[in-house]
Scaffold this motif. Structure first.
Motif, PDB file in Angstrom:
ATOM      1  N   SER A  41       0.832  -1.210   0.000  1.00  0.00           N
ATOM      2  CA  SER A  41       0.000   0.000   0.000  1.00  0.00           C
ATOM      3  C   SER A  41       0.860   1.251   0.000  1.00  0.00           C
ATOM      4  CB  SER A  41      -0.923   0.002   1.222  1.00  0.00           C
ATOM      5  OG  SER A  41      -1.820  -1.069   1.127  1.00  0.00           O
ATOM      6  N   ASN A  45       0.751   4.391  -2.545  1.00  0.00           N
ATOM      7  CA  ASN A  45       0.663   5.787  -2.081  1.00  0.00           C
ATOM      8  C   ASN A  45       1.779   6.633  -2.674  1.00  0.00           C
ATOM      9  OD1 ASN A  45      -1.552   5.251  -0.505  1.00  0.00           O
ATOM     10  ND2 ASN A  45      -0.415   5.067   1.419  1.00  0.00           N
ATOM     11  N   LEU A  50       0.248  10.243  -2.994  1.00  0.00           N
ATOM     12  CA  LEU A  50      -0.406  10.459  -1.700  1.00  0.00           C
ATOM     13  C   LEU A  50       0.640  10.522  -0.590  1.00  0.00           C
ATOM     14  CD1 LEU A  50      -3.498   8.065  -2.029  1.00  0.00           C
ATOM     15  CD2 LEU A  50      -3.400  10.529  -2.408  1.00  0.00           C
ATOM     16  N   ARG A  77      -3.024  13.578  -9.958  1.00  0.00           N
ATOM     17  CA  ARG A  77      -3.917  12.513  -9.482  1.00  0.00           C
ATOM     18  C   ARG A  77      -5.252  12.577 -10.215  1.00  0.00           C
ATOM     19  NH1 ARG A  77      -2.010  13.399  -4.416  1.00  0.00           N
ATOM     20  NH2 ARG A  77      -3.652  14.921  -4.004  1.00  0.00           N
ATOM     21  N   PHE A  83      -8.605   5.505  -8.792  1.00  0.00           N
ATOM     22  CA  PHE A  83      -8.434   4.732  -7.551  1.00  0.00           C
ATOM     23  C   PHE A  83      -9.595   3.772  -7.352  1.00  0.00           C
ATOM     24  CE2 PHE A  83      -5.871   8.466  -6.937  1.00  0.00           C
ATOM     25  CZ  PHE A  83      -4.796   8.059  -6.182  1.00  0.00           C
ATOM     26  N   PHE A  85     -10.742   1.147  -4.217  1.00  0.00           N
ATOM     27  CA  PHE A  85     -10.372   0.758  -2.855  1.00  0.00           C
ATOM     28  C   PHE A  85     -11.105  -0.517  -2.454  1.00  0.00           C
ATOM     29  CE2 PHE A  85     -10.419   5.392  -3.270  1.00  0.00           C
ATOM     30  CZ  PHE A  85      -9.130   5.714  -2.926  1.00  0.00           C
ATOM     31  N   LEU A  91     -18.783   8.181  -2.191  1.00  0.00           N
ATOM     32  CA  LEU A  91     -19.244   9.254  -1.299  1.00  0.00           C
ATOM     33  C   LEU A  91     -20.748   9.080  -1.057  1.00  0.00           C
ATOM     34  CD1 LEU A  91     -17.171  12.100  -2.950  1.00  0.00           C
ATOM     35  CD2 LEU A  91     -16.674  10.883  -0.838  1.00  0.00           C
ATOM     36  N   PHE A 106     -13.022  16.971 -10.571  1.00  0.00           N
ATOM     37  CA  PHE A 106     -11.774  17.521 -10.054  1.00  0.00           C
ATOM     38  C   PHE A 106     -10.607  17.419 -11.040  1.00  0.00           C
ATOM     39  CE2 PHE A 106     -14.129  16.378  -6.109  1.00  0.00           C
ATOM     40  CZ  PHE A 106     -14.323  17.673  -5.674  1.00  0.00           C
ATOM     41  N   ASP A 163      -6.581  -1.182  -4.738  1.00  0.00           N
ATOM     42  CA  ASP A 163      -6.101  -1.787  -3.499  1.00  0.00           C
ATOM     43  C   ASP A 163      -7.082  -2.856  -3.050  1.00  0.00           C
ATOM     44  OD1 ASP A 163      -4.661  -2.144  -1.083  1.00  0.00           O
ATOM     45  OD2 ASP A 163      -6.157  -0.894  -0.082  1.00  0.00           O
TER      46      ASP A 163
ATOM     47  N   ARG B 351     -12.619  10.877   5.753  1.00  0.00           N
ATOM     48  CA  ARG B 351     -12.330   9.943   4.664  1.00  0.00           C
ATOM     49  C   ARG B 351     -12.891  10.468   3.350  1.00  0.00           C
ATOM     50  NH1 ARG B 351     -12.439   3.573   4.339  1.00  0.00           N
ATOM     51  NH2 ARG B 351     -10.810   4.020   5.804  1.00  0.00           N
ATOM     52  N   ASP B 352     -14.125  11.040   3.416  1.00  0.00           N
ATOM     53  CA  ASP B 352     -14.711  11.594   2.194  1.00  0.00           C
ATOM     54  C   ASP B 352     -13.812  12.676   1.606  1.00  0.00           C
ATOM     55  OD1 ASP B 352     -16.793   9.946   2.747  1.00  0.00           O
ATOM     56  OD2 ASP B 352     -18.362  11.450   2.463  1.00  0.00           O
ATOM     57  N   ILE B 355     -10.955  11.094  -0.011  1.00  0.00           N
ATOM     58  CA  ILE B 355     -11.335  10.515  -1.313  1.00  0.00           C
ATOM     59  C   ILE B 355     -11.366  11.616  -2.373  1.00  0.00           C
ATOM     60  CG2 ILE B 355     -13.205   9.400  -2.602  1.00  0.00           C
ATOM     61  CD1 ILE B 355     -13.971   8.043   0.093  1.00  0.00           C
ATOM     62  N   MET B 356     -11.963  12.733  -2.000  1.00  0.00           N
ATOM     63  CA  MET B 356     -12.023  13.841  -2.966  1.00  0.00           C
ATOM     64  C   MET B 356     -10.628  14.302  -3.350  1.00  0.00           C
ATOM     65  SD  MET B 356     -15.224  16.272  -2.260  1.00  0.00           S
ATOM     66  CE  MET B 356     -16.056  16.034  -0.747  1.00  0.00           C
ATOM     67  N   ARG B 357      -9.740  14.345  -2.328  1.00  0.00           N
ATOM     68  CA  ARG B 357      -8.351  14.725  -2.646  1.00  0.00           C
ATOM     69  C   ARG B 357      -7.734  13.688  -3.581  1.00  0.00           C
ATOM     70  NH1 ARG B 357      -5.198  17.852   0.398  1.00  0.00           N
ATOM     71  NH2 ARG B 357      -3.910  17.682  -1.468  1.00  0.00           N
ATOM     72  N   ALA B 358      -8.023  12.398  -3.321  1.00  0.00           N
ATOM     73  CA  ALA B 358      -7.483  11.344  -4.179  1.00  0.00           C
ATOM     74  C   ALA B 358      -8.031  11.464  -5.601  1.00  0.00           C
ATOM     75  CB  ALA B 358      -7.823   9.975  -3.595  1.00  0.00           C
ATOM     76  N   LEU B 359      -9.280  11.982  -5.698  1.00  0.00           N
ATOM     77  CA  LEU B 359      -9.885  12.147  -7.028  1.00  0.00           C
ATOM     78  C   LEU B 359      -9.343  13.382  -7.742  1.00  0.00           C
ATOM     79  CD1 LEU B 359     -13.629  11.290  -6.248  1.00  0.00           C
ATOM     80  CD2 LEU B 359     -11.970   9.878  -7.463  1.00  0.00           C
ATOM     81  N   ILE B 444      -4.151  12.782   3.292  1.00  0.00           N
ATOM     82  CA  ILE B 444      -4.890  11.862   2.424  1.00  0.00           C
ATOM     83  C   ILE B 444      -4.515  10.413   2.698  1.00  0.00           C
ATOM     84  CG2 ILE B 444      -5.644  11.476   0.069  1.00  0.00           C
ATOM     85  CD1 ILE B 444      -4.207  14.046  -0.705  1.00  0.00           C
ATOM     86  N   ALA B 445      -3.217  10.143   2.736  1.00  0.00           N
ATOM     87  CA  ALA B 445      -2.773   8.755   2.887  1.00  0.00           C
ATOM     88  C   ALA B 445      -3.237   8.166   4.213  1.00  0.00           C
ATOM     89  CB  ALA B 445      -1.259   8.699   2.788  1.00  0.00           C
ATOM     90  N   LEU B 448      -7.100   7.701   4.181  1.00  0.00           N
ATOM     91  CA  LEU B 448      -7.489   6.542   3.365  1.00  0.00           C
ATOM     92  C   LEU B 448      -6.716   5.340   3.911  1.00  0.00           C
ATOM     93  CD1 LEU B 448      -7.308   8.092  -0.209  1.00  0.00           C
ATOM     94  CD2 LEU B 448      -9.366   7.430   1.006  1.00  0.00           C
ATOM     95  N   GLU B 450      -6.759   2.251   4.433  1.00  0.00           N
ATOM     96  CA  GLU B 450      -6.478   0.932   3.879  1.00  0.00           C
ATOM     97  C   GLU B 450      -5.705   0.989   2.574  1.00  0.00           C
ATOM     98  OE1 GLU B 450     -10.448   1.802   1.971  1.00  0.00           O
ATOM     99  OE2 GLU B 450      -9.256   2.410   3.681  1.00  0.00           O
ATOM    100  N   LEU B 451      -5.522   2.182   2.036  1.00  0.00           N
ATOM    101  CA  LEU B 451      -4.787   2.239   0.770  1.00  0.00           C
ATOM    102  C   LEU B 451      -3.299   2.050   0.987  1.00  0.00           C
ATOM    103  CD1 LEU B 451      -5.061   2.791  -2.295  1.00  0.00           C
ATOM    104  CD2 LEU B 451      -4.542   5.170  -1.785  1.00  0.00           C
TER     105      LEU B 451
END
Lengths: 220, 451
Positions: A41, A45, A50, A77, A83, A85, A91, A106, A163, B351-352, B355-359, B444-445, B448, B450-451
């Motif tokens: 993981s 990241n 990340l 990203r 991604f 998961f 959401l 985004f 993941d 977490r939301d 996720i948005m940051r990851a997106l 973010i890491a 999230l 479990e990532l």
């Protein structure tokens, strides 16, 4: 294309992630395989920005991400990574359609007037045409993961990082989700980096990278 | 899908918390709205009315009481002045128009105001804006032409059910105490009904000022008035007691034993409750007032608008400030509840955000969406509070209209209100800053996991 060269990242007191070399060519489907806690993981990241490395070089499509600002990483990203998961990470306040559209929201890869039509197309492709306006809480786990796959491909992403994408699914659903994911990545010529501890899953991918020992104890 | 849309979805997702936060904002806004609106509207009405007359002249006593009783028909008159003083006032160089006011009787709680037809026919304009004021516009019938004819206000017509041609007997004083005397022998006849003007005129009955003398003449008779004193100061009695001497000037005429035959002499001894004057220019008000105080030893003069503004500043100004402070205190508490609500929401959905940051969402977009949530909550609170404030003001305004004739126009935001709402909106946004900062610092890491 993803390349890691002599990447190091401190994970905690006396524990460090060390990857001397990793190479995933464009369109490759690579299983990052290994037992829990081996550093798979952390590797994802680092690749997706990340986490930042303490040293070494990470190249994504020729761009050295360790040199990028936070804003540049955010953009990278949004534009290049998709991604998926283990726990789907959809959401909750948004419908399936909106979750996929958020994937496009985004990034600047597609004009906003195309978002809706493209999201519908993707959801139809993953077999959820009848669930467009359903919220995640009302969907089965298999359906949720299909929405996550559609979202991960919404921006013509070059790389999908997944993941344990089947970790929460029953075997039958897991198999169908895996088939779908591999098929879509092939179709779209997307590089797939899939983390799994399950060797049978890893064996479904053309390439495997053994992550055992990436996270290791070092002298303090 | 805009950040506004995203923020709205998150608010909608936790409806109850959002609703309660909006209610807490709305409470403060409603309080502030009604206080400001009521203050503004009543002051505006009072000032408009106060601008009609440049100077009020009455018996020595409280100038505020003089103005309130003769211009707004609130409370008891201060006493009486000599009719001869009124005649002198009419001849003053600065005076454009002078109107006698005689009070003391009422009907079903509505004040009977004795004056001249000229006052009703006068071309009333706002002395500042020069806009025409239709406060004496006739709706039905005509103005009175002789004593014992009455023109009633719009509210009087509705509440008393009096119609053109109806007769009614006036009563001593302004409130029926159960034992109040009624002038049954000399009833008034309704000859006109005024248009509704949202002023105290709606709740008044206008008659020829000689009617007051006539009504009391008949009841008390000339001989019974022989003991009456003519000096205005000495004649003062409270309106409730209803002085048949001080408030009904013909009595003094009889006290002198001259009777009606000698009109000149009679006028010389008649008394009036007050005189309301319109000057050639409003600019002359204060100088003229001062001269009246100096030249008329038994009278006092007041500038209505000055008196009413003083009253507002002294009494209602403080009350308004206290209420506005309370409103803002409620708002501060509401802002804290916005802060807590948003902060907890950010903690719950870390977490939301990750996720948005990851997106691909930037930190700025995450901060923006949280601030927009604060904006939505505050804006909806303001809108709900404004609506509640209007309803509250409407309720209080209806009460005021029934008591003093002033109608409050509730659908008119004032500059004060817009400033207050802006301040509240800023407070709401400030309340969103801490949660937004928390969101900005999203790891973010870690989030999230479990990532």
């Amino acid at each position: 294309m993803v390349i890691l060269e002599k990447v190091r990242r401190k994970l905690g007191p006396g524990v460090e992630f060390i990857c001397d070399e990793f190479h995933a060519p464009e369109g490759a489907q690579v299983a990052l395989w290994g037992p829990s806690g081996c550093g798979k993981s952390t590797m994802l990241n680092l690749i997706s920005g990340l986490l930042r490395p303490n040293s070494g070089v990470i190249r994504v499509d020729g761009l050295e991400t360790q040199r990028m600002s936070n804003g540049q990483l955010d953009r990278l990203r949004g534009e290049r990574f998709g991604f998926i998961f283990q726990t789907f990470n959809l959401l909750a306040p948004f419908t399936a359609l909106q979750n996929v559209m958020l994937g496009m929201r985004f990034s600047d890869t597609r004009p906003s007037k195309e978002w809706r039509a493209h999201a519908i197309h993707l959801l139809e492709r993953v077999g959820l045409a009848h669930r467009l306006n359903s919220k995640p809480g009302t969907m089965s786990v298999g359906e949720r993961q299909r929405v996550a796959i559609a979202r991960a491909l919404a921006n013509r992403q070059r790389i999908v990082v997944a993941d344990e994408p089947t970790g929460s699914l029953d075997p039958k659903t897991a198999a169908s989700v895996m088939d779908l994911l591999l098929e879509l990545c092939r179709e779209n010529k997307v590089t797939l980096l899939l983390v799994t501890h399950d060797q049978s899953i890893a064996n479904q991918l053309p390439e495997r990278f053994d992550c055992t020992g990436l996270a290791r104890e070092t002298a303090q | 899908m805009t950040l506004w849309h995203i923020a709205w979805n998150y608010l909608w997702n936790r409806k109850l918390t959002t609703f309660l936060t909006i209610v807490s904002v709305a409470l403060g806004v409603a309080l502030i709205t009604s206080v400001l609106l009521l203050h503004y509207e009543t002051e505006k009405r009072f000032v408009e009315e106060g601008q009609s007359f440049d100077v009020a002249v009455g018996a020595k006593g409280s100038t505020q009481q003089l103005v309130l009783s003769t211009v707004y028909f609130i409370g008891q008159p201060t006493g009486t002045i000599q009719y001869s003083d009124f005649e002198r006032l009419q001849k003053e160089e600065e005076v454009l128009a002078a109107f006698p006011i005689n009070m003391g009787d009422s009907y079903q709680g509505f004040r009977i105001v004795g004056t001249t037809r000229e006052m009703l026919e006068f071309n009333w304009v706002n002395r500042v804006t020069e806009e025409r004021r239709g406060t004496f516009d006739i709706d039905q019938g005509d103005y009175f032409a002789k004593p014992l004819e009455a023109v009633i206000g719009a509210a009087v017509a509705i509440e008393s059910q009096l119609r053109i041609g109806d007769e009614f007997a006036s009563m001593h004083g302004f409130a029926d105490m159960g034992f109040s005397e009624h002038h049954d022998a000399k009833p008034y006849k309704v000859v006109g009904i005024l248009k509704a003007s949202a002023t105290p005129n709606d709740r008044a009955i206008f008659v020829d000022y000689n009617s007051i003398y006539e009504v009391h003449d008949d009841e008390y008779g000339t001989p019974s008035l022989s003991g009456a004193e003519s000096a205005p100061g000495a004649n003062y009695k409270s309106g409730e007691e209803h002085s048949e001497v001080g408030e009904h000037a013909e009595e003094a005429d009889h006290a002198a034993g001259e009777g009606h035959a000698d009109e000149e002499h009679g006028h010389a001894h008649k008394q009036l409750t007050a005189a309301l004057l319109v000057l050639e220019s409003p600019a002359q008000r204060f100088e003229f007032k001062q001269r009246i105080i100096n030249d008329y030893p038994n009278a006092v003069a007041a500038v209505p608008i000055d008196e009413i503004q003083q009253l507002y500043n002294q009494l209602l100004g403080t009350a308004r400030q206290v209420m506005v402070y309370i409103g803002f205190l409620v708002m501060v508490i509401s802002s804290i509840s916005i802060l807590i609500g948003l902060y907890l929401s950010i903690i719950q959905r870390k977490r939301d955000l990750a996720i948005m940051r990851a997106l691909g969402a930037t930190s700025g977009e995450i901060v923006g969406s949280v601030l927009i949530e604060a904006f939505w909550v505050t804006l909806l609170g303001i809108l709900a509070g404004y609506a509640s404030g209007l309803a509250l003001t409407w309720g209080i305004g209806s009460f005021l209209a029934s008591k003093i004739g002033f109608e409050v126009s509730v659908f008119r935001p004032t500059a004060d209100m817009i400033s207050a709402y802006s301040a509240i909106l800023i407070m709401g946004m400030i309340a969103g800053i801490l949660p937004a900062w928390q969101a900005y610092r999203t790891d973010i890491a870690r989030d999230l996991a479990e990532l």
